[in-house]
Each structure stands twice: as C-alpha cells, then as structure tokens.
Write a protein that holds these residues in place. Structure first.
Motif, PDB file in Angstrom:
ATOM      1  N   ALA A  73       2.584   6.152  -2.665  1.00 38.26           N
ATOM      2  CA  ALA A  73       3.624   6.998  -3.248  1.00 38.26           C
ATOM      3  C   ALA A  73       3.290   7.325  -4.694  1.00 38.26           C
ATOM      4  N   PHE A  74       2.855   6.328  -5.441  1.00 40.12           N
ATOM      5  CA  PHE A  74       2.448   6.512  -6.838  1.00 40.12           C
ATOM      6  C   PHE A  74       1.316   7.524  -6.941  1.00 40.12           C
ATOM      7  N   GLN A  75       0.287   7.366  -6.120  1.00 38.14           N
ATOM      8  CA  GLN A  75      -0.854   8.292  -6.137  1.00 38.14           C
ATOM      9  C   GLN A  75      -0.408   9.711  -5.811  1.00 38.14           C
ATOM     10  N   ALA A  76       0.454   9.855  -4.808  1.00 38.88           N
ATOM     11  CA  ALA A  76       0.898  11.182  -4.385  1.00 38.88           C
ATOM     12  C   ALA A  76       1.702  11.876  -5.476  1.00 38.88           C
ATOM     13  N   VAL A  77       2.559  11.140  -6.178  1.00 40.24           N
ATOM     14  CA  VAL A  77       3.350  11.718  -7.261  1.00 40.24           C
ATOM     15  C   VAL A  77       2.430  12.238  -8.368  1.00 40.24           C
ATOM     16  N   LEU A 132       0.833  -1.206   0.000  1.00 41.68           N
ATOM     17  CA  LEU A 132       0.000   0.000   0.000  1.00 41.68           C
ATOM     18  C   LEU A 132       0.865   1.252   0.000  1.00 41.68           C
ATOM     19  N   ASP A 133       2.039   1.187   0.646  1.00 40.35           N
ATOM     20  CA  ASP A 133       2.941   2.341   0.660  1.00 40.35           C
ATOM     21  C   ASP A 133       3.393   2.698  -0.764  1.00 40.35           C
ATOM     22  N   ARG A 164      -6.402   4.919 -11.308  1.00 37.13           N
ATOM     23  CA  ARG A 164      -7.786   4.782 -10.846  1.00 37.13           C
ATOM     24  C   ARG A 164      -7.936   3.593  -9.910  1.00 37.13           C
ATOM     25  N   ARG A 165      -7.291   2.490 -10.248  1.00 40.05           N
ATOM     26  CA  ARG A 165      -7.383   1.309  -9.381  1.00 40.05           C
ATOM     27  C   ARG A 165      -6.667   1.535  -8.048  1.00 40.05           C
ATOM     28  N   ALA A 166      -5.534   2.223  -8.089  1.00 45.08           N
ATOM     29  CA  ALA A 166      -4.788   2.495  -6.858  1.00 45.08           C
ATOM     30  C   ALA A 166      -5.591   3.414  -5.939  1.00 45.08           C
ATOM     31  N   THR A 167      -6.253   4.409  -6.526  1.00 46.81           N
ATOM     32  CA  THR A 167      -7.079   5.318  -5.718  1.00 46.81           C
ATOM     33  C   THR A 167      -8.198   4.555  -5.033  1.00 46.81           C
ATOM     34  N   LEU A 168      -8.851   3.654  -5.766  1.00 48.08           N
ATOM     35  CA  LEU A 168      -9.926   2.841  -5.188  1.00 48.08           C
ATOM     36  C   LEU A 168      -9.380   1.946  -4.076  1.00 48.08           C
ATOM     37  N   LEU A 169      -8.241   1.339  -4.315  1.00 44.40           N
ATOM     38  CA  LEU A 169      -7.632   0.451  -3.326  1.00 44.40           C
ATOM     39  C   LEU A 169      -7.286   1.197  -2.044  1.00 44.40           C
ATOM     40  N   LEU A 227       4.671   5.214 -14.643  1.00 48.72           N
ATOM     41  CA  LEU A 227       5.172   6.593 -14.686  1.00 48.72           C
ATOM     42  C   LEU A 227       6.455   6.645 -15.504  1.00 48.72           C
ATOM     43  N   GLN A 228       6.588   7.711 -16.268  1.00 53.08           N
ATOM     44  CA  GLN A 228       7.817   7.946 -17.012  1.00 53.08           C
ATOM     45  C   GLN A 228       8.282   9.365 -16.747  1.00 53.08           C
ATOM     46  N   LEU A 229       9.608   9.532 -16.649  1.00 44.27           N
ATOM     47  CA  LEU A 229      10.166  10.855 -16.404  1.00 44.27           C
ATOM     48  C   LEU A 229      10.334  11.601 -17.719  1.00 44.27           C
ATOM     49  N   GLN A 230       9.821  12.797 -17.746  1.00 42.62           N
ATOM     50  CA  GLN A 230      10.036  13.715 -18.864  1.00 42.62           C
ATOM     51  C   GLN A 230      10.642  14.978 -18.280  1.00 42.62           C
ATOM     52  N   GLY A 231      11.991  15.021 -18.348  1.00 46.64           N
ATOM     53  CA  GLY A 231      12.702  16.087 -17.655  1.00 46.64           C
ATOM     54  C   GLY A 231      12.627  15.825 -16.162  1.00 46.64           C
ATOM     55  N   ARG A 232      12.090  16.782 -15.420  1.00 49.06           N
ATOM     56  CA  ARG A 232      11.932  16.603 -13.979  1.00 49.06           C
ATOM     57  C   ARG A 232      10.506  16.207 -13.590  1.00 49.06           C
ATOM     58  N   LYS A 233       9.675  16.010 -14.594  1.00 46.58           N
ATOM     59  CA  LYS A 233       8.274  15.737 -14.336  1.00 46.58           C
ATOM     60  C   LYS A 233       7.943  14.281 -14.594  1.00 46.58           C
ATOM     61  N   ALA A 234       7.177  13.680 -13.696  1.00 45.43           N
ATOM     62  CA  ALA A 234       6.713  12.308 -13.858  1.00 45.43           C
ATOM     63  C   ALA A 234       5.372  12.324 -14.586  1.00 45.43           C
ATOM     64  N   VAL A 235       5.280  11.575 -15.673  1.00 43.21           N
ATOM     65  CA  VAL A 235       4.080  11.578 -16.517  1.00 43.21           C
ATOM     66  C   VAL A 235       3.479  10.176 -16.545  1.00 43.21           C
ATOM     67  N   LEU A 236       2.166  10.107 -16.447  1.00 40.84           N
ATOM     68  CA  LEU A 236       1.466   8.829 -16.500  1.00 40.84           C
ATOM     69  C   LEU A 236       1.542   8.218 -17.893  1.00 40.84           C
ATOM     70  N   THR A 237       1.807   6.923 -17.931  1.00 42.90           N
ATOM     71  CA  THR A 237       1.701   6.185 -19.188  1.00 42.90           C
ATOM     72  C   THR A 237       0.237   5.796 -19.400  1.00 42.90           C
ATOM     73  N   ASP A 238      -0.054   5.179 -20.553  1.00 46.92           N
ATOM     74  CA  ASP A 238      -1.421   4.721 -20.795  1.00 46.92           C
ATOM     75  C   ASP A 238      -1.836   3.720 -19.722  1.00 46.92           C
ATOM     76  N   GLU A 239      -0.932   2.807 -19.391  1.00 45.41           N
ATOM     77  CA  GLU A 239      -1.217   1.839 -18.325  1.00 45.41           C
ATOM     78  C   GLU A 239      -1.344   2.545 -16.986  1.00 45.41           C
ATOM     79  N   GLY A 240      -0.568   3.626 -16.826  1.00 47.60           N
ATOM     80  CA  GLY A 240      -0.583   4.357 -15.574  1.00 47.60           C
ATOM     81  C   GLY A 240      -1.934   4.999 -15.280  1.00 47.60           C
ATOM     82  N   HIS A 241      -2.626   5.472 -16.313  1.00 44.07           N
ATOM     83  CA  HIS A 241      -3.946   6.061 -16.116  1.00 44.07           C
ATOM     84  C   HIS A 241      -4.908   5.041 -15.519  1.00 44.07           C
TER      85      HIS A 241
END
Length: 303
Positions: free
Chosen positions: A14-18, A9-10, A72-77, A54-68
């Motif tokens: 962390a993923f959700q917070a990022v 869950l941690d 949603r599943r992580a938020t529900l969990l 998540l993939q890094l683009q410069g200093r920013k973490a961007v969601l992949t298609d799978e990440g989207h």
C-alpha cells in the motif's frame, strides 16, 4: 533470536502504491482495494515505524526523509517476495532449479556469452553450472548423466547430436622455434615432428583416457587447459595442435605461427550439442538447448 515482522507485505504494498501513484485513490485503484483500506494500512505503517514515512500536504501524500529510504527497502522487499512466489510456481510446474552444461575445451568460451546472457534473462531463478571437460571426459558427462547438456566432438552410440560449432586444429609453435629454421625449407612430415616436444591436453575422463592429436613424440608435456598450452608455446618450449579460435590473437600478432606440415595436415572437428536424457529434460534444459542451437555458429556447418 527470530523476531516476526510487525509490518505486513500488504502494508508495504500500500505504501509503495501511494508513492508511485501519487494518491490514495490511485493506489486503491491499482491494488483493487478501497481507499479507506489503503489509508488505514499507511496510517498503521506510520504508527509502527519509529518515524513516519508519509505526510499529508493537502490531498497529496509526500515522502519524508525516512520515507525515501524505506521506499527503496520496501520496493526491494516486495520484489523479493514476488520472485519467491515465481520460483515456487516454477518448481511446481516442473522447472529445474539448476541446469548443468558440460562444454569440451575445443569450444572457445566467448562463443557461449550470448547464450548465457539470454538464458539468464529468460530463467533468472534457474542456476546454471558449467563444467569444462576434455576428450573422453566430455563423453563421460553424458553417459553418466552428470550433465543435462553436453557440447563435445564425439556422439556416443545411442545418442543424437546437433552440430553447433566447428573446430580447426592447427599445428603451431613460437616463430623462433627450430622447426621454422630448417635448411631445406621443405614441409615438415610427422616423422620429423616426433623428434620435438609436443604439448598435449590432459584428458579429464576417468574410465578411458585419450591422447587425441598426439603424434607419439619422444618428449611430451601434458597440460590441463588450452590456455596453459598457449603460454608454454609462447615461451618456445614445444609445438602443439590447438583450436584456431583459441589463438587468433597470437597468430595475428606473430606470437605463434602455423607449422608448414606436409600436405597441409590439420584436423577439422564438428562440435555437437547432446541431451543426456531427452525424455526427462525439463523446460529450462530444453530452452537452453534451443538457445545454444540458435546462437552458436552451426549454420556454417550446413551451408
């Protein structure tokens, strides 16, 4: 066969917070952890999943298609995990997992809608069981502790009742019922009514059945609910004393009509809220009682 989850869950937190904070630094501040621990958790998450989220683009973490999808599943969990802990805390504090409310059929159901809405918001983890009772069956729910709260027209000895509603019982029949076609046009007395079929409500009590409102008619049909009585009356098959609140629409549209009884005979009943065990009532039961008193039209009874 049960398989223990590899991702904690941690890591999901962390993923959700990022994602929601837009950066590892923001996620670290939100979770009160070091930025390196957040980076490690997300990196480990990417390794354990079939595809990175998540993939890094410069200093920013961007969601992949799978990440989207996984966000949603992580938020529900995480929400479910939080709710589970809330339930555990509530149980430990004495909060009931279920509250049972017995309501006499004299109360029109829509009266309780705002009560149910507020209770569901205030106590989302507490189940609510509503029992629809009639006559002595309502009292039995109270005396036998089969319900935590009871709304009924009789307050047994040894109990206290708070007025929460009033009920006007009026005699009605189909507009074309012969009772409306009497030659003299005088008011109808109880003796005349006994010659016609009366529709009465079945008592849900087991120990002592009642025939409240029955005039001793030569013909009697017994039904289990007021809604059934309304259908029988609309078919022109008898007369009955019904709560006016149940038949407002039928009266307004001329589907039912009030009988002109001698001396304007009708019955006025007060409905009371009663607590089965005041000293043992839990916080959810007490809160539901407060909500009922605050939302039901009891003010008109005391004005």
């Amino acid at each position: 066969m049960y398989r223990s989850p590899r991702i904690t869950l941690d890591q999901w937190a962390a993923f959700q917070a990022v994602v929601e904070e837009g950066s590892f630094a923001g996620a670290a501040e939100r979770l009160n952890k070091s930025q390196s621990s957040i980076s490690y958790a997300v990196a480990k998450l990417n390794e354990q999943l079939p595809a990175p989220v998540l993939q890094l683009q410069g200093r920013k973490a961007v969601l992949t298609d799978e990440g989207h999808v996984m966000y949603r599943r992580a938020t529900l969990l995480l929400n479910q995990a939080g709710e589970t802990e809330d339930v555990a805390n509530m149980i430990a504090s004495g909060l009931e997992s279920e509250v049972t409310l017995a309501v006499d059929g004299l109360m029109e159901p829509t009266t309780l809608v705002p009560v149910l809405e507020q209770f569901s918001q205030d106590f989302p983890s507490t189940r609510l069981r509503i029992l629809e009772t009639q006559l002595s069956g309502t009292v039995e729910m109270l005396l036998e502790k089969k319900a935590d709260l009871v709304i009924g027209g009789q307050v047994p000895v040894g109990y206290l009742g708070t007025p929460v509603d009033s009920c006007r019982m009026i005699p009605v029949a189909h507009p074309e019922h012969p009772l409306f076609n009497r030659e003299n046009g005088d008011a109808i007395n109880d003796y005349e009514l006994r010659s016609w079929r009366q529709i009465v409500l079945r008592d849900t009590g087991i120990r002592r059945n009642q025939d409240a409102g029955w005039l001793g008619s030569e013909q009697r049909w017994t039904v289990s609910h007021f809604s059934t009585a309304v259908k029988v009356l609309k078919a022109g098959l008898g007369f009955a004393f019904l709560p006016q609140s149940w038949i407002e629409e039928e009266l307004n549209h001329g589907l039912l009509k009030m009988l002109p009884l001698a001396w304007g005979a009708e019955r006025h009943l007060t409905l009371y809220l009663m607590v089965a065990a005041t000293d043992a009532a839990g916080p959810a039961t007490r809160a539901l009682a407060d909500i009922i008193v605050a939302n039901c039209p009891s003010q008109s009874l005391t004005d």
